[in-house]
Design a protein around this motif. Structure first.
Motif, short mmCIF file in Angstrom:
data_model
loop_
_atom_site.label_atom_id
_atom_site.label_comp_id
_atom_site.label_asym_id
_atom_site.label_seq_id
_atom_site.Cartn_x
_atom_site.Cartn_y
_atom_site.Cartn_z
N GLN A 486 0.79 -1.20 -0.06
CA GLN A 486 -0.02 -0.04 0.05
C GLN A 486 0.75 1.34 -0.13
N TYR A 487 1.90 1.23 0.62
CA TYR A 487 2.98 2.41 0.45
C TYR A 487 3.71 2.19 -0.58
N MET A 488 4.28 0.90 -0.98
CA MET A 488 5.23 0.92 -1.92
C MET A 488 4.92 0.99 -3.44
N HIS A 489 3.51 0.66 -3.66
CA HIS A 489 3.08 0.34 -5.27
C HIS A 489 3.22 1.66 -5.78
N GLY A 490 3.70 1.44 -7.03
CA GLY A 490 3.58 2.87 -7.88
C GLY A 490 4.71 3.77 -7.68
N SER A 491 5.68 3.32 -6.64
CA SER A 491 6.81 4.12 -6.18
C SER A 491 8.16 3.76 -7.05
N MET A 492 9.11 4.34 -6.82
CA MET A 492 10.49 4.04 -7.42
C MET A 492 10.82 2.64 -6.80
N PHE A 493 10.34 2.23 -5.38
CA PHE A 493 10.67 1.05 -4.73
C PHE A 493 10.50 -0.06 -5.81
N VAL A 494 9.51 -0.05 -6.43
CA VAL A 494 8.99 -1.25 -7.35
C VAL A 494 10.12 -1.38 -8.47
N VAL A 495 10.23 -0.24 -8.93
CA VAL A 495 11.30 0.14 -10.07
C VAL A 495 12.40 -0.54 -9.78
N ALA A 496 13.29 -0.08 -8.52
CA ALA A 496 14.54 -0.66 -8.19
C ALA A 496 14.13 -2.12 -7.99
N HIS A 497 12.96 -2.84 -7.40
CA HIS A 497 12.94 -4.05 -7.23
C HIS A 497 12.93 -4.82 -8.56
N PHE A 498 12.22 -4.63 -9.44
CA PHE A 498 12.11 -5.35 -10.68
C PHE A 498 13.48 -5.03 -11.63
N HIS A 499 14.14 -3.94 -11.30
CA HIS A 499 15.56 -4.05 -12.02
C HIS A 499 16.56 -5.01 -11.31
N PHE A 500 16.43 -5.02 -10.18
CA PHE A 500 17.27 -5.90 -9.51
C PHE A 500 17.12 -7.32 -9.96
N PRO A 558 6.90 8.74 -6.59
CA PRO A 558 6.31 7.85 -7.39
C PRO A 558 7.08 7.56 -8.49
N ARG A 559 6.60 6.53 -9.46
CA ARG A 559 7.15 6.17 -10.73
C ARG A 559 6.69 6.92 -11.75
N ARG A 560 7.58 7.16 -12.74
CA ARG A 560 7.23 7.53 -14.00
C ARG A 560 6.94 8.99 -13.99
N VAL A 561 7.78 9.71 -13.00
CA VAL A 561 7.36 11.08 -12.93
C VAL A 561 8.95 11.62 -13.43
N VAL C 217 -7.24 5.86 -15.47
CA VAL C 217 -6.84 5.33 -14.04
C VAL C 217 -5.76 6.20 -13.15
N HIS C 218 -6.15 6.73 -12.28
CA HIS C 218 -5.23 7.38 -11.31
C HIS C 218 -5.05 6.37 -9.87
N SER C 219 -4.00 6.96 -9.14
CA SER C 219 -3.88 6.13 -8.01
C SER C 219 -3.94 7.28 -6.84
N PHE C 220 -4.62 7.08 -5.77
CA PHE C 220 -4.76 7.95 -4.68
C PHE C 220 -3.86 7.58 -3.90
N ARG C 252 -0.21 12.11 -3.36
CA ARG C 252 0.41 11.98 -4.67
C ARG C 252 -0.42 11.00 -5.61
N CYS C 253 -0.32 11.22 -6.80
CA CYS C 253 -1.01 10.26 -7.87
C CYS C 253 0.11 9.18 -8.29
N ALA C 254 -0.18 7.88 -8.03
CA ALA C 254 0.76 7.05 -7.98
C ALA C 254 0.27 6.01 -9.23
N GLU C 255 -0.31 6.27 -10.18
CA GLU C 255 -0.25 5.62 -11.51
C GLU C 255 -0.37 6.56 -12.75
N LEU C 256 0.39 6.25 -13.76
CA LEU C 256 0.79 7.11 -14.73
C LEU C 256 -0.32 7.45 -15.28
N CYS C 257 -0.87 8.81 -15.52
CA CYS C 257 -2.03 9.08 -16.13
C CYS C 257 -1.79 10.23 -17.18
#
Lengths: 664, 218, 289
Positions: A486-500, A558-561, C217-220, C252-257
């Motif tokens: 719930q904290y980590m999803h969509g953050s750069m933590f996930v990106v680092a994990h899958f790159h590892f 977050p990721r993709r920013v 899709v966004h993420s709250f 923040r938004c956590a899903e690329l939108c």
């Protein structure tokens, strides 16, 4: 020792060249027929021609049907959807026609079966360099073709990665506009995913695997040529998207966001549709070869572990890729036909897209990681001169992963809200999959235990890969826990994990495997010094880049920013510096490959002293692989001397039996 | 070297045809397995969208007048079943030595599948809705379109069997290609029948109070 | 080629002959082997480092002011538990890796193939059984901990439910969250349907969010509160938490939108009840009844 013994009586599967009197169908024209005239150039030309024809015909039809009210601006989502889609379809059909892929099915349809001379021509016998540019069926040629394509894809993906990190490192300004940046990350993602899927299975699954099972070629040689050329056909649509607005939606291209993209998105969709065919066909070929073409005496308990890894990976790819393919077909349909699979205002569901996508998306990461891991398991006994520890446990681990990979996909969707009650069972299944993984780790550790490594690059790389696997593994444990996710999803933590996992274990593992089998494929040693410098430079850079990325994720980035809170600045600066170090290391490794390929020290048939069948062939591998098909008498891991700790247990009995017992 | 050749050998590799056909059959099974996932994707799309009824936009219009008619699905599936059974029959006869039966079964099957193909196109053209008319319309359209593509492949295969039987490539000693086509056609029948069942049974969505798009009201 | 493994050092004491099957050593004998002792020491050292790093990890998570809710506190506690539980196994793995790489069992650095071979250990029943047992127990522990934690934080908070279903928490404030390209807007139906683009909430009051999207899709993601739920077009999803810290936190938004996904953020202001009431009045709404 797996020995090459002449089978008594000549055996039942002697090559055709020793049996010239098989009745042949009528030879239609010269051997090879239409394929004498086709090559990469004719394929490109006919692809372009057919693309243009399809494009203009569709423009004419659409104008007639809509009365000319079409939007012509390529950058807007409504412009020219059907026309661009037909253009890409025309390119693919034209390219495949131009390389000669349809000759086989048409001849089969008409009953003009291939003769032996045709088959020999198609396998590139006595053809020289030319065969790499044609529809060649010899698995060794296809393996080299995959090797080249893979390096090209990594080059493109790596360049995009450098651009991404440049943007993220320059925290005080926007280097690229947000649309272009979003395109960079999306294209980087899909290019790397495709490159990683083929990284080990492509070059090594094709070149090495048939040698390793003791066959003369793969089960379906023409399908082999088809799979590589479909991959080649799929690449221009993917790259062209960058010039047509880009894929702005990550590599996952979630709907309905992807609907807002300009027509470049169609390139992505066509690429995936074609790539799925390529992968499916390749999987059929790999599985059938492994199941049906093993050498005499190679029972399932004597099959090298690398083969099991390829088999597991191919099974997963075969079953699950159509889900991804259909998600893109339906997305394309939403775009061109205005259907509403994924557009909620008209009854579509984003969750449908996400489910179809991740039903493949998860097994896909094991498709990537399993062959690399199995390659390491294969080379470790050779460099430690000990048997593979608990071979059966390794097989159990591989198939445990294959089985469980089917039921974990929802952990990518914990936060989507599609079915909250499902989070519980999927958390359970995701944790469970760590158990077969642990089997593979135990096998690696057990093989290492009390062994003295021969410090060549393939072996030293194993240490790097296991380190990366451990880090990737523990961070995966965090992510698999729904509350933490719930904290980590969509953050750069996930990106680092899958790159590892995908890069740290997958790519570095593939580099180790390439270093191991380079002498067999290219007949020359890979320059140990330069390749090691490149490898370790990239490794150090990798740790810097992605540990800093973990920090950024923990801090809440977050990721993709492309722009972010100043809290994340330091982590991003460090990460970017690390990325440039990776780039340098990879370039050095590439330099080692190129210089060794062109003028490296010649290698013998068995440079590492391996016991597997491919190491018993000559180098360069002769056209028909084995003069006589081998007969296998044991598994390839019979290294080692009696364990003194075991001997000490009961010396008298040992001496009396005259035989040393090994292990338990 | 074998002293007596009692079965035909493959011209390209020299192996006995029993070896190559066993291998080929495994390949066909694997292809069918992969195609099955594709069909399952479409069925998942249909049933999942039916269950969700997002924005109340599953059904084409308010009433039931715009559901697609059921009988074309069943007629086409029925035709495919007949065509498939004919190929199985032809294969059985071929194995016993009757090449002529194989040829005629293949020919009749080709014609039936061609009729199914034309019928499928006609069904798509006469759907009482267009692709833009909501989720049911999209999913049904694609079940029909996929069947259309499969039917064109099926026609290609059965026609090929006829050609090959005529030219002596399909013989009692080497009948396996007929079996492969029959296996694939069987899979296609299952896919078509499942489509027919789904479109028959899942019409009105069970979810009648989905929220209005973009708001928090039903 | 030597026929006896000369590299493995001898045991400190002579082995006592027994009827035990080969491979089954007394643990005490096994522990006497020098490499075993060194690896176990390495395991402890590495595990200690990993445990220390956990504190660093959680410190990074709290750099922006968190934890601002029990959920985030529970997440952080879970991080500790997961790491502590996994540390021994991780330590052991890395210890063997380090020992082998560093040359504890020797190294062959010649250009040509090694002439000696290692001990021919094909398998070891004790090792396999122990390893599988430990890993399974660890996995089971992690799963059970995680499932219990999940149930606790779910308690009527996140997930997808029809709009008219009542949340479990009593006297919760309902907030409707709408994501759209590229901003968040919050509507307070209990307070006269006032809208705001900053999430202002009173401390220690349970909040229940209905979340949807108007386009993609966004993420709250309320970062320091540790809650996240996707904002899906065409559906309403739910989450909830009780803020327990005053201050300004990040949404923040956590899903690329799309184009401005990076800028789709706003603030959550946790204020006292009186400040909340006066804010509501200022926006033209009514106090929560």
């Amino acid at each position: 020792m797996s020995t090459v013994i002449s089978p008594p009586g000549g055996g039942t599967t002697v090559a055709i060249h020793e049996q010239p009197h098989v009745p042949q169908p009528k030879q239609v024209g010269k051997p090879g027929g239409f394929l004498r005239r086709t090559n990469f150039l004719t394929a490109v030309i006919s692809g372009i021609v057919l693309a243009a024809i399809f494009y203009f015909v569709t423009v004419a039809i659409v104008n007639k049907v809509t009365g000319g009210g079409q939007q012509d601006d390529l950058s807007l989502p409504d412009g020219l959807q059907a026309e661009i889609a037909m253009m890409y379809i025309g390119w693919v059909i034209g390219f495949m026609a131009g390389i000669g892929a349809f000759a086989g099915p048409i001849r089969w349809f008409l009953g003009n079966d291939l003769t032996h001379a045709d088959a020999e021509y198609m396998s590139g016998k006595d053809m020289g360099r030319e065969k790499y540019w044609k529809y060649t069926t010899d698995h060794k040629v296809v393996g080299i073709q995959y090797f080249i394509v893979m390096m090209v894809l990594f080059g493109v993906g790596g360049l995009l990665a450098m651009l991404i990190r440049t943007e993220l490192g320059i925290t005080w300004a926007e280097v690229f506009n947000p649309n272009f940046y979003n395109s960079l990350i999306g294209t980087h993602g899909i290019v790397m995913i495709i490159a990683m899927i083929i990284a080990v299975t492509g070059p090594l699954g094709n070149f090495i695997m048939p040698l390793m099972v003791g066959a003369r070629d793969m089960a379906f040689p023409r399908l082999n040529a088809l799979s590589i050329w479909l991959l080649v056909a799929a690449i221009p649509p993917l790259i062209s998207n960058l010039f047509m607005g880009g894929i702005r939606d990550g590599w996952t291209v979630y709907q309905p966001l992807a609907d807002q993209s300009p027509v470049g998105m169609i390139g992505y969709q066509i690429t995936i549709i074609v790539f799925a065919f390529s992968t499916g066909i390749a999987s059929v070929n790999l599985i059938t070869t492994i199941v049906a073409m093993r050498a005499k005496g190679m029972t399932w308990s004597r099959v090298p572990i690398f083969i099991y890894g390829i088999l597991g990976s191919a099974i997963m790819g075969l079953i699950w890729f159509p889900m991804y393919q259909y998600s893109q077909i339906l997305a394309l349909s939403d775009r061109v036909l205005q259907t509403s699979f994924f557009t909620p205002a008209s009854g579509g569901s984003v969750w449908l897209y996400e489910n179809l996508f991740w039903l493949l998306g998860h097994p896909e990461v094991y498709v990537i990681v399993l062959p690399a891991t199995a390659a390491l398991l294969e080379l470790m006994p050779v460099f430690l001169r000990k048997p593979l520890f608990s071979y059966k446990l390794a097989i159990a681990g591989i198939f445990g992963i294959v089985g469980l990979s089917a039921v974990v996909w929802v952990h990518h969707m914990y936060m989507t809200g599609w079915a909250p009650a499902s989070n519980y069972p999927f958390m359970l299944s995701t944790e469970l999959i760590s158990i077969p993984f642990s089997f593979l780790v135990l096998v690696m550790l057990g093989t290492m235990w009390r062994g003295a490594p021969w410090t060549k690059l393939p072996m030293m790389a194993v240490y790097a890969v296991i380190w990366n696997k451990v880090i990737g593994g523990i961070t995966g444990v965090y992510l698999s826990d729904t509350p933490v996710d719930q904290y980590m999803h969509g953050s750069m933590f996930v990106v680092a994990h899958f790159h590892f996992m995908l890069m740290g274990a997958g790519l570095f593992g593939a580099m180790a495997a390439i270093a191991y089998w380079f002498p067999k494929m290219i007949n020359r040693y890979l320059d140990e010094r330069i390749a090691s410098i490149g490898f370790w430079t990239a490794f150090v850079g990798f740790q810097i880049t992605f540990f800093a990325m973990f920090v950024a994720g923990l801090q809440g980035m977050p990721r993709r920013v492309l722009q972010f809170d100043s809290l994340f600045n330091v982590a991003n600066w460090v990460s970017t510096i690390g990325a440039y170090i990776i780039g340098t290391g990879m370039l050095i490794f590439l330099y080692a490959i190129i210089t060794s390929w062109r003028g490296g020290e010649l290698a013998p048939g068995n440079p590492w002293g391996a016991h597997t069948l491919e190491a018993q062939t000559e180098t360069p591998v002769p056209h028909e692989n084995f003069p006589v098909l081998p007969v296998v008498t044991s598994d390839p891991y019979d290294y080692g001397v009696p364990d003194p700790y075991e001997l000490a247990d009961d010396d008298a009995i040992r001496e009396a039996e005259g035989v040393a017992k090994v292990g338990a | 070297m074998s002293t007596e050749i009692t079965e035909p050998l493959s011209p390209t590799t020299g192996e006995p045809v029993s070896t190559t056909s066993r291998r080929d059959r495994l390949g066909v099974w694997l292809i069918i397995a992969s195609c099955t996932t594709g069909t399952v994707s479409l069925l998942i799309a249909y049933s999942y969208l039916w269950s969700l009824n997002v924005n109340n936009a599953w059904a084409p219009t308010e009433g039931s007048a715009n559901w697609a008619a059921d009988w074309p699905f069943w007629a086409i599936a029925g035709g495919m079943v007949i065509g498939t059974l004919l190929i199985w029959r032809g294969y059985g006869a071929l194995k016993k030595g009757n090449v002529g039966a194989m040829k005629s079964m293949a020919l009749i099957s080709t014609l039936i599948l061609l009729a199914c193909f034309i019928g499928q196109i006609f069904q798509i053209a006469t759907f009482p809705f267009g692709p833009q008319d909501g989720a049911y319309a999209s999913a049904t359209l694609w079940l029909a379109l996929a069947n259309c593509i499969w039917l064109s492949l099926a026609f290609f295969f059965t026609q090929a069997l006829f050609n090959r039987a005529r030219r002596g490539r399909l013989t009692p000693d080497n009948p396996s290609h007929a079996q492969f086509v029959a296996m694939f056609l069987t899979y296609l029948c299952v896919a078509a029948l499942l489509s027919a069942v789904f479109t028959l049974v899942m019409k009105d969505s069970p979810n009648t109070n989905s929220p209005t798009f973009g708001t928090f009201q039903q | 080629m030597s026929t006896v493994d000369e590299r493995t050092p001898e045991a400190d004491e002579p082995e006592v002959p027994t009827n035990r099957p080969p491979g089954m050593h007394l643990a005490s004998d096994w522990l006497k082997r020098p490499y075993v002792r060194r690896i176990l020491i390495l395991t402890v050292v590495i595990a200690a480092v990993i445990i220390a790093l956990t504190f660093v990890m959680v410190a990074f998570m709290n750099m922006s002011g968190g934890p601002a809710s029990d959920i985030q506190a529970q997440i952080e506690q879970t991080m500790f538990v997961l790491t502590f539980a996994s540390a021994p196994l991780m330590g052991f793995t890395l210890a063997i890796l380090t020992y082998s790489w560093w040359g504890g069992w020797g190294k062959v650095t010649t250009e040509t193939e090694p002439t000696e071979e290692g001990p021919a250990i094909r398998t070891n029943g004790v090792a396999v059984v122990t390893w599988i047992t430990v890993c399974s127990l660890l996995a089971a522990f992690l799963v059970i901990w995680g499932l219990v934690a999940l149930a606790q934080i779910t308690a009527g908070s996140y997930g997808s439910t029809p709009v008219n279903q009542q949340p479990n928490a009593t006297k919760a404030i309902d907030i409707n969250v709408t994501g759209q390209q590229w901003l968040w807007s919050f509507e307070y139906p209990d307070n006269g349907r006032i809208t705001s683009d900053v999430l202002v909430v009173p401390i220690n009051v349970p909040l229940y969010f209905n979340v949807t999207s108007k386009d993609v899709v966004h993420s709250f993601w309320v970062v320091e509160a540790g809650v996240k739920i996707d904002a899906n077009p065409g559906a309403i999803t739910n989450t909830g938490f009780t803020p327990n810290k005053l201050g300004s936190f990040n949404v923040r938004c956590a899903e690329l939108c799309g184009l401005h996904h990076a800028y789709m953020e706003t603030k959550m202001q946790v204020v006292t009840q009186e400040q909340f009431n006066s804010w509501v009045r200022e926006q033209g709404g009514v106090k929560t009844s």
